[in-house]
Design a protein around this motif. Structure first.
Motif, PDB file in Angstrom:
ATOM      1  N   SER A 230      12.604  17.997   8.154  1.00  0.00           N
ATOM      2  CA  SER A 230      13.796  18.502   7.483  1.00  0.00           C
ATOM      3  C   SER A 230      14.887  18.831   8.500  1.00  0.00           C
ATOM      4  O   SER A 230      16.067  18.566   8.258  1.00  0.00           O
ATOM      5  CB  SER A 230      13.448  19.742   6.654  1.00  0.00           C
TER       6      SER A 230
ATOM      7  N   GLY B 140      15.834  23.982  -0.661  1.00  0.00           N
ATOM      8  CA  GLY B 140      15.107  23.292  -1.721  1.00  0.00           C
ATOM      9  C   GLY B 140      14.722  24.161  -2.889  1.00  0.00           C
ATOM     10  O   GLY B 140      15.041  23.854  -4.045  1.00  0.00           O
TER      11      GLY B 140
ATOM     12  N   SER C  40      24.583  20.592   0.910  1.00  0.00           N
ATOM     13  CA  SER C  40      23.215  20.989   1.259  1.00  0.00           C
ATOM     14  C   SER C  40      22.859  22.270   0.520  1.00  0.00           C
ATOM     15  O   SER C  40      23.717  23.123   0.263  1.00  0.00           O
ATOM     16  CB  SER C  40      23.096  21.202   2.772  1.00  0.00           C
TER      17      SER C  40
ATOM     18  N   ASP D 195       7.030  22.352  -0.461  1.00  0.00           N
ATOM     19  CA  ASP D 195       7.553  21.937   0.833  1.00  0.00           C
ATOM     20  C   ASP D 195       7.240  20.476   1.116  1.00  0.00           C
ATOM     21  O   ASP D 195       7.983  19.807   1.851  1.00  0.00           O
ATOM     22  CB  ASP D 195       6.968  22.809   1.943  1.00  0.00           C
TER      23      ASP D 195
ATOM     24  N   LEU E 243      10.030  17.998   0.641  1.00  0.00           N
ATOM     25  CA  LEU E 243      11.230  18.122   1.458  1.00  0.00           C
ATOM     26  C   LEU E 243      11.103  17.304   2.741  1.00  0.00           C
ATOM     27  O   LEU E 243       9.995  17.104   3.241  1.00  0.00           O
ATOM     28  CB  LEU E 243      11.478  19.596   1.790  1.00  0.00           C
ATOM     29  N   PRO E 244      12.260  16.851   3.264  1.00  0.00           N
ATOM     30  CA  PRO E 244      13.596  16.957   2.685  1.00  0.00           C
ATOM     31  C   PRO E 244      13.789  15.973   1.542  1.00  0.00           C
ATOM     32  O   PRO E 244      13.150  14.930   1.486  1.00  0.00           O
ATOM     33  CB  PRO E 244      14.514  16.627   3.855  1.00  0.00           C
TER      34      PRO E 244
ATOM     35  N   TYR F  70      16.679  21.031   1.610  1.00  0.00           N
ATOM     36  CA  TYR F  70      16.004  21.194   2.890  1.00  0.00           C
ATOM     37  C   TYR F  70      15.297  22.549   2.961  1.00  0.00           C
ATOM     38  O   TYR F  70      15.418  23.403   2.070  1.00  0.00           O
ATOM     39  CB  TYR F  70      17.029  21.119   4.029  1.00  0.00           C
ATOM     40  N   LYS F  71      14.566  22.732   4.053  1.00  0.00           N
ATOM     41  CA  LYS F  71      14.000  24.035   4.386  1.00  0.00           C
ATOM     42  C   LYS F  71      13.921  24.126   5.900  1.00  0.00           C
ATOM     43  O   LYS F  71      13.374  23.225   6.550  1.00  0.00           O
ATOM     44  CB  LYS F  71      12.611  24.216   3.771  1.00  0.00           C
TER      45      LYS F  71
ATOM     46  N   SER G 183      18.522  17.091   8.696  1.00  0.00           N
ATOM     47  CA  SER G 183      19.728  17.913   8.662  1.00  0.00           C
ATOM     48  C   SER G 183      20.723  17.462   9.727  1.00  0.00           C
ATOM     49  O   SER G 183      21.935  17.374   9.469  1.00  0.00           O
ATOM     50  CB  SER G 183      19.359  19.386   8.868  1.00  0.00           C
TER      51      SER G 183
END
Length: 266
Positions: free
Chosen positions: A132, A156, A153, A165, A168-169, A125-126, A136
């Motif tokens: 994302s 990323g 977790s 990016d 992601l996710p 994730y970010k 989460s």
């Protein structure tokens, strides 16, 4: 003549009677005997099997009922402990990956290595990316809902250097030391619901839905109960009918042919 007011003498009693000496302090009460242990405390070290044997040996019906109630309570407590094996999302670093993901997926519930292993979902994730952040929250709920599956977790680009990016996710799903599926850019094409993610994880083998027993009619022996445990849940059956085989990769937005999963070295 010196008088010791603490002495227990008739002279001192006469002085106290006339108010010359103060009254003696009452003697402290003797300590009460410790309370008798409760049935739970007395039988606290016995296993459910030992409690069953003890209940069969006692001659008092009331005591037998109490022991049986305690045995059922002990079984329920053990099941709660077993169910809570994971139950949350575990943050990891890149150095933890092999131990917490690959090796953990080879273990069964009792810690031994076995063919089917344990489902492990690695969530990349970010923070700050809306899809994302939504994923989460979904993963947190899924970890509580399915405590027999391990959810971890990791940021990323801390897991895969220079991970874009746009990917992601990402979810990387393991069982028995092998990658069963990868889900890239989940929610990138549209907003996804938690039920969709749950169905994908079931199809990938990361989650095994709890089996529901059919209502029992009268007393049944242990072999009948074992057979009822093997009945697939309606949820799993529906998911299986929807997609009989799971693809190796489930992705969000379409990507160019030049992109491939081998671009990233875990």
């Amino acid at each position: 003549m010196a008088v010791n007011p603490d002495e227990d003498t008739e002279f001192n009693d006469a002085l106290r009677k006339h108010g010359i000496l103060p009254p003696r302090e009452p003697a402290p009460p003797s300590p009460s005997p410790p309370p008798s242990p409760t049935l739970d405390e007395a039988l606290g070290d016995l296993t459910p099997a030992e409690l069953r044997e003890l209940g069969e040996d006692v001659g008092d019906d009331e005591t037998e009922r109490m022991i049986e109630a305690l045995r059922r309570q002990r079984i329920a407590e053990l099941r709660r402990v077993e169910k809570a094996r994971y139950g949350r999302v575990y943050p990891i670093g890149r150095d933890d990956y092999t131990r917490e993901v690959t090796e953990a997926s080879k273990l069964t519930q009792d810690g031994n290595t076995e063919e089917h292993g344990t489902g492990v979902v690695c969530f990349l994730y970010k923070d700050g990316i809306p899809r994302s952040d939504r994923a989460s929250e979904h993963i947190r709920i899924m970890a509580q809902r399915h405590p027999h599956t391990k959810f971890v977790s990791i940021v990323g680009d801390k897991c895969i250097p220079d991970l874009p990016d746009a990917r992601l996710p990402m979810f990387i799903i393991y069982r028995n030391g092998e990658i069963r599926n990868q889900i890239v850019a989940w929610g990138g094409d549209r907003e996804r619901q938690i039920e969709e993610l749950e169905a994908v994880l079931i199809l990938a083998g990361a989650i095994v839905p709890e089996r529901r027993q059919m209502p029992k009619q009268g007393r049944r022996d242990s072999s009948d109960e074992d057979e009822s445990d093997d009945e697939p849940s309606p949820r799993r059956s529906a998911a299986t009918r929807t997609n009989g085989r799971s693809a190796k990769n489930i992705r969000g937005p379409a990507k160019k042919d030049s992109d491939s999963d081998s671009d990233f070295d875990l």
